[in-house]
Design a protein around this motif. Structure first.
Motif, PDB file in Angstrom:
ATOM      1  N   ARG A 134       0.249   0.449   6.671  1.00  0.00           N
ATOM      2  CA  ARG A 134       0.836   0.131   8.078  1.00  0.00           C
ATOM      3  C   ARG A 134       0.358  -0.802   8.630  1.00  0.00           C
ATOM      4  NH1 ARG A 134       0.859   5.564   9.582  1.00  0.00           N
ATOM      5  NH2 ARG A 134      -0.662   4.920  10.842  1.00  0.00           N
ATOM      6  N   ALA A 135      -1.358  -0.807   8.445  1.00  0.00           N
ATOM      7  CA  ALA A 135      -1.783  -2.477   8.343  1.00  0.00           C
ATOM      8  C   ALA A 135      -1.772  -3.324   7.451  1.00  0.00           C
ATOM      9  CB  ALA A 135      -3.720  -2.144   8.528  1.00  0.00           C
ATOM     10  N   ASN A 136      -1.372  -2.665   6.454  1.00  0.00           N
ATOM     11  CA  ASN A 136      -1.084  -5.006   5.718  1.00  0.00           C
ATOM     12  C   ASN A 136       0.109  -4.978   5.541  1.00  0.00           C
ATOM     13  OD1 ASN A 136      -4.098  -4.325   5.177  1.00  0.00           O
ATOM     14  ND2 ASN A 136      -3.196  -3.519   2.369  1.00  0.00           N
ATOM     15  N   ALA A 137       1.216  -3.791   6.393  1.00  0.00           N
ATOM     16  CA  ALA A 137       2.665  -4.170   6.412  1.00  0.00           C
ATOM     17  C   ALA A 137       2.909  -5.382   6.876  1.00  0.00           C
ATOM     18  CB  ALA A 137       3.588  -3.286   7.275  1.00  0.00           C
ATOM     19  N   ARG A 138       2.378  -6.302   7.524  1.00  0.00           N
ATOM     20  CA  ARG A 138       2.350  -7.295   7.586  1.00  0.00           C
ATOM     21  C   ARG A 138       2.049  -8.108   7.206  1.00  0.00           C
ATOM     22  NH1 ARG A 138      -2.991  -6.733   8.666  1.00  0.00           N
ATOM     23  NH2 ARG A 138      -4.621  -8.335   8.230  1.00  0.00           N
ATOM     24  N   PHE A 139       1.647  -8.363   5.887  1.00  0.00           N
ATOM     25  CA  PHE A 139       2.167  -9.369   4.272  1.00  0.00           C
ATOM     26  C   PHE A 139       3.329  -9.338   3.916  1.00  0.00           C
ATOM     27  CE2 PHE A 139      -2.805  -8.592   5.259  1.00  0.00           C
ATOM     28  CZ  PHE A 139      -2.928  -9.556   6.157  1.00  0.00           C
ATOM     29  N   PHE A 140       4.133  -8.079   4.287  1.00  0.00           N
ATOM     30  CA  PHE A 140       5.013  -7.981   3.038  1.00  0.00           C
ATOM     31  C   PHE A 140       6.716  -7.785   4.957  1.00  0.00           C
ATOM     32  CE2 PHE A 140       2.124  -5.907   1.289  1.00  0.00           C
ATOM     33  CZ  PHE A 140       1.886  -6.267  -0.803  1.00  0.00           C
ATOM     34  N   LEU A 189     -20.392 -13.790  -7.374  1.00  0.00           N
ATOM     35  CA  LEU A 189     -20.620 -13.123  -6.080  1.00  0.00           C
ATOM     36  C   LEU A 189     -19.327 -12.005  -6.376  1.00  0.00           C
ATOM     37  CD1 LEU A 189     -19.275 -16.666  -4.904  1.00  0.00           C
ATOM     38  CD2 LEU A 189     -21.275 -14.646  -4.406  1.00  0.00           C
ATOM     39  N   GLY A 190     -19.625 -10.224  -5.787  1.00  0.00           N
ATOM     40  CA  GLY A 190     -17.698 -10.513  -5.176  1.00  0.00           C
ATOM     41  C   GLY A 190     -17.310 -10.470  -4.051  1.00  0.00           C
ATOM     42  N   LEU A 191     -16.026 -10.552  -4.132  1.00  0.00           N
ATOM     43  CA  LEU A 191     -14.717 -10.860  -3.403  1.00  0.00           C
ATOM     44  C   LEU A 191     -13.643 -10.252  -2.528  1.00  0.00           C
ATOM     45  CD1 LEU A 191     -14.149 -14.780  -4.791  1.00  0.00           C
ATOM     46  CD2 LEU A 191     -15.939 -14.083  -3.436  1.00  0.00           C
ATOM     47  N   ALA A 192     -13.855 -10.022  -1.203  1.00  0.00           N
ATOM     48  CA  ALA A 192     -12.589  -9.610  -0.511  1.00  0.00           C
ATOM     49  C   ALA A 192     -10.829 -10.191  -0.159  1.00  0.00           C
ATOM     50  CB  ALA A 192     -13.006  -8.788   0.644  1.00  0.00           C
ATOM     51  N   THR A 193      -9.926  -9.981   0.481  1.00  0.00           N
ATOM     52  CA  THR A 193      -8.701 -10.377   0.124  1.00  0.00           C
ATOM     53  C   THR A 193      -8.430 -10.230   1.989  1.00  0.00           C
ATOM     54  OG1 THR A 193      -8.409  -8.512  -0.684  1.00  0.00           O
ATOM     55  CG2 THR A 193      -8.054 -10.489  -1.874  1.00  0.00           C
ATOM     56  N   GLY A 194      -7.021  -9.925   2.170  1.00  0.00           N
ATOM     57  CA  GLY A 194      -6.806  -9.648   3.680  1.00  0.00           C
ATOM     58  C   GLY A 194      -6.926 -10.644   4.270  1.00  0.00           C
ATOM     59  N   GLY A 195      -6.755 -10.404   5.835  1.00  0.00           N
ATOM     60  CA  GLY A 195      -6.887 -12.179   6.759  1.00  0.00           C
ATOM     61  C   GLY A 195      -7.944 -12.662   7.335  1.00  0.00           C
ATOM     62  N   THR A 196      -8.673 -11.218   7.065  1.00  0.00           N
ATOM     63  CA  THR A 196     -10.614 -11.333   7.534  1.00  0.00           C
ATOM     64  C   THR A 196     -11.260 -12.774   6.800  1.00  0.00           C
ATOM     65  OG1 THR A 196     -10.710  -8.786   8.413  1.00  0.00           O
ATOM     66  CG2 THR A 196     -12.622 -10.312   7.820  1.00  0.00           C
ATOM     67  N   PRO A 197     -11.529 -12.705   5.396  1.00  0.00           N
ATOM     68  CA  PRO A 197     -11.389 -13.760   5.355  1.00  0.00           C
ATOM     69  C   PRO A 197     -11.265 -15.290   4.426  1.00  0.00           C
ATOM     70  CG  PRO A 197     -10.758 -12.583   2.993  1.00  0.00           C
ATOM     71  CD  PRO A 197     -10.869 -12.496   4.638  1.00  0.00           C
ATOM     72  N   VAL A 198     -10.003 -15.137   5.109  1.00  0.00           N
ATOM     73  CA  VAL A 198      -9.210 -16.666   5.079  1.00  0.00           C
ATOM     74  C   VAL A 198     -10.369 -17.692   5.781  1.00  0.00           C
ATOM     75  CG1 VAL A 198      -7.061 -18.112   5.649  1.00  0.00           C
ATOM     76  CG2 VAL A 198      -6.836 -15.788   5.015  1.00  0.00           C
ATOM     77  N   GLY A 199      -9.897 -17.928   6.709  1.00  0.00           N
ATOM     78  CA  GLY A 199     -11.056 -18.363   7.591  1.00  0.00           C
ATOM     79  C   GLY A 199     -12.538 -19.203   6.676  1.00  0.00           C
ATOM     80  N   VAL A 200     -13.341 -18.022   6.137  1.00  0.00           N
ATOM     81  CA  VAL A 200     -14.465 -18.670   5.319  1.00  0.00           C
ATOM     82  C   VAL A 200     -13.968 -19.339   3.869  1.00  0.00           C
ATOM     83  CG1 VAL A 200     -16.468 -17.314   4.342  1.00  0.00           C
ATOM     84  CG2 VAL A 200     -15.154 -16.360   6.729  1.00  0.00           C
TER      85      VAL A 200
END
Length: 242
Positions: A163-169, A32-43
């Motif tokens: 800037r898009a990722n700044a919400r996590f910091f 499996l190739g996996l990803a991070t960020g907000g998008t896959p959390v619910g998956v």
């Protein structure tokens, strides 16, 4: 290309999880190739639920993450190793030694990139690559450019991405300026690509990536060339695709 649009995040998460767990059920040794960020959390949350219900085991699975920040300590809460442990790995039975993420703190970044590509090659073809989509069309951290790099490499992050990722910091000043990312060539070698996108702010880039010209100025547009691309969108992200 198979594009599916969902009226609820719950249904989208279930669909994404079903694709991944279904693959593992039929191929217990899947890569499996996996990803991070907000998008896959619910998956990932749905996958954990399926695992706890005894529907799937990841004991034989090998995983490779798309990317990792450069210079961020591995135990930092926003490192992608921490993210994967928190959202998935510690909740399922995948052995830690079978989970791979680029070492963003390697003394020799170029050697680490080569090592990561060699690990992927040794594991064989990635069976399924999970992707999100950046506002500027990036996949992984492959930013728009005149030419795209095939293998794993270090990239300077675009200010829009930071800037898009700044919400996590706590602030944008804490967001690393570089990342190590799997190359577009490696992504496109996957047997299946699962692209998941959410939100009205992604509608225009979704339409451009999936229906516009194929160009390195929009790295995600290269996904149009893939023979088995599955796209899951919420209603807002898919509003221009209907």
């Amino acid at each position: 290309m198979n594009v599916l649009i969902f009226d609820s995040n719950e249904k989208l998460n279930e669909a994404g999880a079903n694709i991944i767990t279904g693959l593992v059920q039929t191929n217990p040794r899947a890569v499996l190739g996996l990803a991070t960020g907000g998008t896959p959390v619910g998956v990932y949350e749905q996958i954990v639920k399926d695992y706890k219900r005894g529907l799937v085991s990841f004991r034989g699975v090998t995983s490779f993450n798309l990317d990792e920040y450069v210079g961020l300590p591995v135990d930092h809460p926003e490192s992608y190793r921490s993210y994967m442990n928190h959202h998935l790995f510690r909740h399922i039975d995948i052995p830690a030694e079978q989970t791979h993420i680029p070492n963003g703190n390697a003394e020799d970044p170029e050697a680490e990139c080569r090592r990561y590509d060699e690990l992927i090659a040794e594991a064989g073809q990635i069976d399924l690559q999970l992707l999100g989509l950046g506002h500027n069309g990036h996949i992984g951290f492959n930013e728009p450019a005149h030419a795209l790099i095939r293998g794993t490499h270090v990239v300077d992050l675009a200010e829009e991405t930071r800037r898009a990722n700044a919400r996590f910091f706590n602030s944008i000043d804490e967001v690393p300026k570089q990342a190590m990312t799997m190359g577009v060539g490696t992504i496109l070698k996957a047997k299946t690509i699962l692209l998941i996108v959410r939100g009205a702010d992604k509608a225009e880039i979704v339409h451009r990536a999936l229906t516009g010209p194929i160009t390195t100025d929009c790295p995600a547009s290269l996904l149009q060339t893939h023979p088995h691309l599955v796209v899951l969108l919420d209603r807002e992200a898919g509003r221009l695709m209907a």
